[in-house]
Design a protein around this motif. Sequence first.
Motif, PDB file in Angstrom:
ATOM      1  N   GLU A 246     -11.448   5.260   5.990  1.00 16.31           N
ATOM      2  CA  GLU A 246     -11.880   4.979   4.624  1.00 16.31           C
ATOM      3  C   GLU A 246     -11.123   5.834   3.614  1.00 16.31           C
ATOM      4  N   ASN A 247     -10.412   6.854   4.104  1.00 13.59           N
ATOM      5  CA  ASN A 247      -9.714   7.785   3.217  1.00 13.59           C
ATOM      6  C   ASN A 247      -8.211   7.557   3.242  1.00 13.59           C
ATOM      7  N   ALA A 248      -7.801   6.303   3.202  1.00 13.09           N
ATOM      8  CA  ALA A 248      -6.379   5.979   3.246  1.00 13.09           C
ATOM      9  C   ALA A 248      -5.652   6.617   2.065  1.00 13.09           C
ATOM     10  N   ASP A 249      -4.505   7.197   2.339  1.00 13.33           N
ATOM     11  CA  ASP A 249      -3.692   7.864   1.325  1.00 13.33           C
ATOM     12  C   ASP A 249      -2.921   6.817   0.520  1.00 13.33           C
ATOM     13  N   PRO A 250      -3.106   6.758  -0.820  1.00 11.78           N
ATOM     14  CA  PRO A 250      -2.364   5.772  -1.615  1.00 11.78           C
ATOM     15  C   PRO A 250      -0.857   5.886  -1.454  1.00 11.78           C
ATOM     16  N   GLY A 251      -0.351   7.100  -1.265  1.00  8.03           N
ATOM     17  CA  GLY A 251       1.081   7.280  -1.088  1.00  8.03           C
ATOM     18  C   GLY A 251       1.587   6.627   0.179  1.00  8.03           C
ATOM     19  N   ALA A 252       0.833   6.768   1.263  1.00  7.80           N
ATOM     20  CA  ALA A 252       1.226   6.154   2.525  1.00  7.80           C
ATOM     21  C   ALA A 252       1.177   4.634   2.425  1.00  7.80           C
ATOM     22  N   VAL A 253       0.152   4.126   1.751  1.00 12.79           N
ATOM     23  CA  VAL A 253       0.045   2.672   1.576  1.00 12.79           C
ATOM     24  C   VAL A 253       1.205   2.168   0.726  1.00 12.79           C
ATOM     25  N   ARG A 254       1.540   2.907  -0.324  1.00 14.02           N
ATOM     26  CA  ARG A 254       2.646   2.481  -1.188  1.00 14.02           C
ATOM     27  C   ARG A 254       3.953   2.421  -0.412  1.00 14.02           C
ATOM     28  N   ALA A 255       4.197   3.397   0.459  1.00 15.89           N
ATOM     29  CA  ALA A 255       5.428   3.385   1.256  1.00 15.89           C
ATOM     30  C   ALA A 255       5.490   2.141   2.134  1.00 15.89           C
ATOM     31  N   ASP A 256       4.356   1.769   2.741  1.00 15.27           N
ATOM     32  CA  ASP A 256       4.322   0.562   3.572  1.00 15.27           C
ATOM     33  C   ASP A 256       4.527  -0.690   2.721  1.00 15.27           C
ATOM     34  N   VAL A 257       3.930  -0.715   1.530  1.00 17.62           N
ATOM     35  CA  VAL A 257       4.086  -1.867   0.643  1.00 17.62           C
ATOM     36  C   VAL A 257       5.537  -2.010   0.212  1.00 17.62           C
ATOM     37  N   GLU A 258       6.203  -0.906  -0.094  1.00 17.92           N
ATOM     38  CA  GLU A 258       7.606  -0.978  -0.523  1.00 17.92           C
ATOM     39  C   GLU A 258       8.508  -1.474   0.606  1.00 17.92           C
ATOM     40  N   ARG A 259       8.238  -1.047   1.836  1.00 17.39           N
ATOM     41  CA  ARG A 259       9.012  -1.566   2.977  1.00 17.39           C
ATOM     42  C   ARG A 259       8.788  -3.064   3.136  1.00 17.39           C
ATOM     43  N   LEU A 260       7.542  -3.473   3.003  1.00 14.71           N
ATOM     44  CA  LEU A 260       7.221  -4.893   3.115  1.00 14.71           C
ATOM     45  C   LEU A 260       7.879  -5.686   1.984  1.00 14.71           C
ATOM     46  N   MET A 261       7.855  -5.149   0.768  1.00 12.66           N
ATOM     47  CA  MET A 261       8.466  -5.846  -0.372  1.00 12.66           C
ATOM     48  C   MET A 261       9.949  -6.095  -0.134  1.00 12.66           C
ATOM     49  N   LEU A 264      10.390  -8.699   2.672  1.00 13.56           N
ATOM     50  CA  LEU A 264       9.875 -10.009   2.279  1.00 13.56           C
ATOM     51  C   LEU A 264      10.751 -10.660   1.214  1.00 13.56           C
ATOM     52  N   GLU A 265      11.223  -9.888   0.236  1.00 15.39           N
ATOM     53  CA  GLU A 265      12.050 -10.464  -0.822  1.00 15.39           C
ATOM     54  C   GLU A 265      13.333 -11.053  -0.247  1.00 15.39           C
ATOM     55  N   ALA A 266      13.978 -10.323   0.667  1.00 13.30           N
ATOM     56  CA  ALA A 266      15.201 -10.842   1.285  1.00 13.30           C
ATOM     57  C   ALA A 266      14.897 -12.117   2.079  1.00 13.30           C
ATOM     58  N   HIS A 267      13.766 -12.123   2.775  1.00 16.35           N
ATOM     59  CA  HIS A 267      13.367 -13.289   3.563  1.00 16.35           C
ATOM     60  C   HIS A 267      13.105 -14.501   2.673  1.00 16.35           C
ATOM     61  N   LEU A 268      12.361 -14.302   1.592  1.00 16.74           N
ATOM     62  CA  LEU A 268      12.038 -15.424   0.706  1.00 16.74           C
ATOM     63  C   LEU A 268      13.291 -15.989   0.056  1.00 16.74           C
ATOM     64  N   ASP A 269      14.197 -15.106  -0.376  1.00 17.52           N
ATOM     65  CA  ASP A 269      15.442 -15.568  -0.990  1.00 17.52           C
ATOM     66  C   ASP A 269      16.249 -16.421  -0.010  1.00 17.52           C
ATOM     67  N   TYR A 270      16.385 -15.935   1.219  1.00 21.72           N
ATOM     68  CA  TYR A 270      17.172 -16.664   2.217  1.00 21.72           C
ATOM     69  C   TYR A 270      16.518 -18.008   2.535  1.00 21.72           C
ATOM     70  N   GLU A 271      15.209 -18.006   2.697  1.00 28.54           N
ATOM     71  CA  GLU A 271      14.517 -19.256   3.022  1.00 28.54           C
ATOM     72  C   GLU A 271      14.702 -20.289   1.914  1.00 28.54           C
ATOM     73  N   GLU A 272      14.585 -19.852   0.666  1.00 28.65           N
ATOM     74  CA  GLU A 272      14.756 -20.790  -0.440  1.00 28.65           C
ATOM     75  C   GLU A 272      16.175 -21.346  -0.493  1.00 28.65           C
ATOM     76  N   GLN A 273      17.160 -20.466  -0.317  1.00 22.60           N
ATOM     77  CA  GLN A 273      18.555 -20.918  -0.351  1.00 22.60           C
ATOM     78  C   GLN A 273      18.848 -21.947   0.733  1.00 22.60           C
ATOM     79  N   GLN A 274      18.275 -21.738   1.903  1.00 26.46           N
ATOM     80  CA  GLN A 274      18.615 -22.573   3.049  1.00 26.46           C
ATOM     81  C   GLN A 274      17.749 -23.826   3.173  1.00 26.46           C
TER      82      GLN A 274
END
Length: 286
Positions: A246-261, A264-274
């Motif tokens: 319940e005490n998740a660190d916002p900094g740790a979550v942000r790092a995971d979100v940035e990796r996912l972003m 995901l952005e590269a994946h979405l761009d490629y999928e749309e192009q193709q």
Amino acid sequence: MPNPFNQPVIEEFRANHGKVGGMFEGARLILLTTIGARTGNPHTTPLGYLPDGDGTILVIASAGGSPQHPDWYRNVLANPRVTVESGVFTYEADAVVLDGDERDRAFARAVESDPGWAEYQAKTDRTIPVVALREVPVAGPPHINAGSMGEAIKVVHDAFRRELALIKQELIASNGKATLGAQLRVNCLTFCQGLHNHHTGEDTMLFPFLADRHPELAPVLTRLGEEHERIAALVEDLRQVLTATENADPGAVRADVERLMAELEAHLDYEEQQLIPALDAAPATG
């Protein structure tokens, strides 16, 4: 008659698949269509909402702290079946007024996310209602507000982009806090589930459809499937951080979100192009 303030927002929302400017820019917004309690006529209202997971969102009948409930709330008391437009999807929902502890917990999450809700409550003697909009399951694919399969992919992708960017902004804003807020946790988990559902639908329906009609796309579809697996691993990492304590660190979550972003952005761009050229050659989604 159309509300002169709401109508331009409604038109902009529909023209831009949920993206609007002005006072609603960057907000989570829906169009809620209710049936008038007195007239029986449909009425559409732009409303901010809170994700609640499992096909449910929450809307708050604040009316800016007015002493009276807003018209849309009185309508759902009389006719709880409503229509929701997210900008991407249009669907029927059942409006359920939360009460007791369930209402209080939901409102506390809203206040934690935006203190403005508490200011509205302080302005009025009425208890501001919280309403859950629970999507009514239907057979078949969802109704996507797009004229072709290619456009459907683009508007769904853009919705994921906007939501993930909004979550990142919320994480930045919470950087000084020791733990992750309850509503922000729900926002992240809802996004994770939505992305999982989208990729599952592509893997089981869209990609086999394209493989059958466009054999030349086989290498592209293989790559996209592999990217789905990498993104699923990142989503699981994020989910683990969110649910392990319940005490998740916002900094740790942000790092995971940035990796996912980034992935995901590269994946979405490629999928749309193709895929969009092939999809736009196919019949519209309807």
